[in-house]
Design a protein around this motif. Structure first.
Motif, PDB file in Angstrom:
ATOM      1  N   THR A 190       1.151  -0.877   0.004  1.00  0.00           N
ATOM      2  CA  THR A 190      -0.102  -0.206  -0.218  1.00  0.00           C
ATOM      3  C   THR A 190       0.683   1.131   0.630  1.00  0.00           C
ATOM      4  O   THR A 190       2.222   1.320   0.526  1.00  0.00           O
ATOM      5  N   LEU A 191       1.045   2.370  -1.071  1.00  0.00           N
ATOM      6  CA  LEU A 191       1.386   3.092  -1.383  1.00  0.00           C
ATOM      7  C   LEU A 191       1.077   4.410  -0.819  1.00  0.00           C
ATOM      8  O   LEU A 191      -0.066   4.912  -0.619  1.00  0.00           O
ATOM      9  N   CYS A 192       1.881   5.049   0.378  1.00  0.00           N
ATOM     10  CA  CYS A 192       1.037   6.417   0.869  1.00  0.00           C
ATOM     11  C   CYS A 192      -0.238   5.931   1.496  1.00  0.00           C
ATOM     12  O   CYS A 192      -1.133   6.925   1.660  1.00  0.00           O
ATOM     13  N   ILE A 217       3.964   1.148   2.520  1.00  0.00           N
ATOM     14  CA  ILE A 217       5.568   2.446   1.759  1.00  0.00           C
ATOM     15  C   ILE A 217       5.262   3.771   1.605  1.00  0.00           C
ATOM     16  O   ILE A 217       4.522   3.869   0.787  1.00  0.00           O
ATOM     17  N   ALA A 224       4.923  11.791  -1.739  1.00  0.00           N
ATOM     18  CA  ALA A 224       5.648  10.349  -2.419  1.00  0.00           C
ATOM     19  C   ALA A 224       6.631  10.724  -2.835  1.00  0.00           C
ATOM     20  O   ALA A 224       6.983   9.115  -2.354  1.00  0.00           O
ATOM     21  N   ALA A 227       8.874   8.812  -0.182  1.00  0.00           N
ATOM     22  CA  ALA A 227       8.129   7.262  -0.049  1.00  0.00           C
ATOM     23  C   ALA A 227       8.692   6.566  -0.090  1.00  0.00           C
ATOM     24  O   ALA A 227       9.497   6.323  -1.426  1.00  0.00           O
ATOM     25  N   MET A 286      12.126   0.511  -7.572  1.00  0.00           N
ATOM     26  CA  MET A 286      11.128   1.460  -6.752  1.00  0.00           C
ATOM     27  C   MET A 286      11.833   2.696  -7.315  1.00  0.00           C
ATOM     28  O   MET A 286      11.483   3.790  -7.109  1.00  0.00           O
ATOM     29  N   GLN A 313       3.174   7.514  -6.747  1.00  0.00           N
ATOM     30  CA  GLN A 313       2.155   6.172  -6.427  1.00  0.00           C
ATOM     31  C   GLN A 313       1.515   5.172  -8.463  1.00  0.00           C
ATOM     32  O   GLN A 313       1.449   4.087  -8.253  1.00  0.00           O
ATOM     33  N   THR A 316       4.618   3.969  -9.816  1.00  0.00           N
ATOM     34  CA  THR A 316       5.373   3.211  -9.209  1.00  0.00           C
ATOM     35  C   THR A 316       4.555   1.830  -8.869  1.00  0.00           C
ATOM     36  O   THR A 316       4.592   0.556  -9.073  1.00  0.00           O
ATOM     37  N   CYS A 330      -3.261   2.409  -4.014  1.00  0.00           N
ATOM     38  CA  CYS A 330      -2.677   3.962  -4.313  1.00  0.00           C
ATOM     39  C   CYS A 330      -3.868   4.934  -4.135  1.00  0.00           C
ATOM     40  O   CYS A 330      -4.629   4.653  -3.446  1.00  0.00           O
TER      41      CYS A 330
END
Length: 474
Positions: A190-192, A217, A224, A227, A286, A313, A316, A330
């Motif tokens: 899971t991003l941000c 992350i 971001a 991150a 990344m 995001q 990525t 995201c």
């Protein structure tokens, strides 16, 4: 003549009865505790992320979930309502919900025009001009509804299926059911993510083995661009580090042998091993600098650009999908909660995500990834068609829009409908359990068979409900 025994058992007091049955109660409690660590069909420790067969042939191999935290307004985005314009400023002619988050006034028309997009002609608001160009990839579900009008409960239900109890996240269920295609990366990233309204419970594995927990992350409190996975360096893995981990693993295994099953300790051992393997692959995945300038510009990445944060995001997410991560989220957080200042703030929010989302769909398609990548766009609820605070809308779980793209979904289609003003889902209603069941089905998982035994009963993402919405893919 039958013979009868003339001896009778002595009377037993309540105190004696409880004492005699204490061992029985203890065994029942022990059985319940053991059930917590003995999941139905749970893979052996250390093999949790190994690819597992689906229940049937899947249409999608992975999910990218685009979460719009705060609750975008359906009547200003993907659900046009001409009657709102016609009766603007007048009282809502129907019955408002018995339980409302807050009081609202009269009907409020949308400040944005809706226009057809693509060959399908799906009506999309001017808030999303770039996404509108991808309308032929979208299946817009206009009849989603849920149960909770508060952000905390609504986020939990969206992510876990329950708005009241701690349950595993949908990403955890997917990786539990299918494992991951890449053993050097987590299966669920899971991003941000947001730290509020449930926080880590929204990506928690709860009672599932720890290997299925989402790996965050960054978080919503930092850009971001910042991150990253801490302490991961391409050359960090070494023979000395391997020896240290082997010693630690031996000590923990010895402890397990003496103490018996310990899910928390087994999960920690697994996390050490995964972190070691990540050093070989995560840094390159990344690194967005490996993308061309043209690609980064397509996603709106660049210092000072309003699209930079969400663009990073989305790009990525595409790279993680290519690398074999099963479920990627995201989060655009926490910006869509317009109780007032709707026109300015919804416009700002959409500006930040419109180009990145359209770029993600186009990029996946040109790389031949969209056909087996399910892209899911959703908020935790919608908004009322009635006004609040002058230029604003209140929470509305009774009707909101979500859309799916790729992953076997029939693009260029609309499913379900709300009433003339967009207050209630009325046609082909899709409860959150139905949406979850459909997402699992597209991944080749039967939501009724994807269970885990905990505390003496079988649990599933959809609890005891959920119907697969087959019309969105057949």
């Amino acid at each position: 003549m039958p013979t009868f025994c003339n001896t009778f058992a002595p009377a037993v007091s309540r105190r004696d009865m409880l004492g005699l049955s204490a061992n029985g109660f203890g065994l029942l409690a022990l059985g319940s505790l053991l059930a917590r660590t003995q999941g139905a069909e749970a893979p052996a420790a250390g093999t949790e992320l190994k690819p597992r067969p689906s229940h049937f042939t899947p249409k999608a191999k992975r999910v990218i979930f685009l979460f719009m935290h705060g609750g975008p307004s359906q009547v200003d985005t993907f659900d046009p309502k001409p009657m709102l314009k016609k009766y603007n400023g007048q009282p809502f002619p129907g019955q408002k919900p018995r339980v409302q988050f807050a009081a609202t006034g009269n009907l409020l028309q949308s400040p944005w025009e809706f226009r057809p997009g693509g060959e399908s002609g799906i009506q999309v608001s001017d808030l999303f001009p770039e996404v509108r160009k991808r309308a032929d990839d979208l299946c817009v579900i206009r009849s989603v509804h849920a149960d909770n009008s508060a952000h905390g409960g609504a986020l939990l239900q969206l992510h876990t299926g329950s708005d009241t109890f701690v349950r595993p996240s949908v990403g955890s269920w997917v990786t539990y059911g299918l494992g991951s295609e890449n053993q050097n990366l987590p299966g669920f990233i899971t991003l941000c993510p947001t730290l509020g309204h449930g926080g880590l419970q929204n990506w928690s594995s709860a009672f599932l083995p720890a290997a299925y927990q989402g790996t965050p992350i960054g978080h919503s409190g930092v850009p971001a661009k910042q991150a990253s996975v801490k302490d991961i360096k391409p050359a960090a893995a070494s023979d000395l580090q391997r020896m240290q981990l082997d010693l630690l693993k031996h000590m923990n295994a010895d402890h397990l042998a003496r103490s018996g099953p310990d899910a928390a300790l087994e999960g920690r051992i697994g996390s050490f091993e995964l972190a070691f393997r990540m050093q070989a692959e995560a840094p390159a995945v990344m690194d967005l600098a490996k993308e061309t300038m043209k690609t980064r510009e397509m996603y709106g990445i660049g210092d000072g650009k309003p699209t930079d944060n969400f663009g990073r995001q989305c790009l990525t997410a595409r790279r993680l999908a290519e690398a074999g991560v099963r479920f990627i989220q995201c989060t655009h957080s926490y910006k869509w909660d317009q109780h007032g200042n709707l026109k300015a703030d919804h416009a700002k929010n959409a500006k930040e995500v419109d180009q990145p989302i359209a770029a993600l769909l186009a990029d996946l398609k040109q790389r031949d990834l969209l056909k087996d990548t399910l892209v899911w766009w959703c908020g935790e609820f919608g908004r009322t068609p009635t006004a609040q605070g002058g230029d604003g809308r209140d929470h509305n779980p009774h009707a909101f829009s979500s859309w799916l793209a790729g992953g076997g979904v029939t693009g260029g289609t609309v499913y379900g409908a709300t009433d003339d003003f967009g207050y209630y889902a009325v046609e082909k209603k899709v409860h959150m359990h139905d949406l979850h069941a459909t997402i699992l089905h597209l991944m080749g998982l039967d939501h009724e068979k994807l269970t885990y035994r905990y505390a003496g009963r079988d649990f599933r993402l959809t609890d005891v409900s959920g119907t697969v919405v087959r019309d969105v893919f057949e």
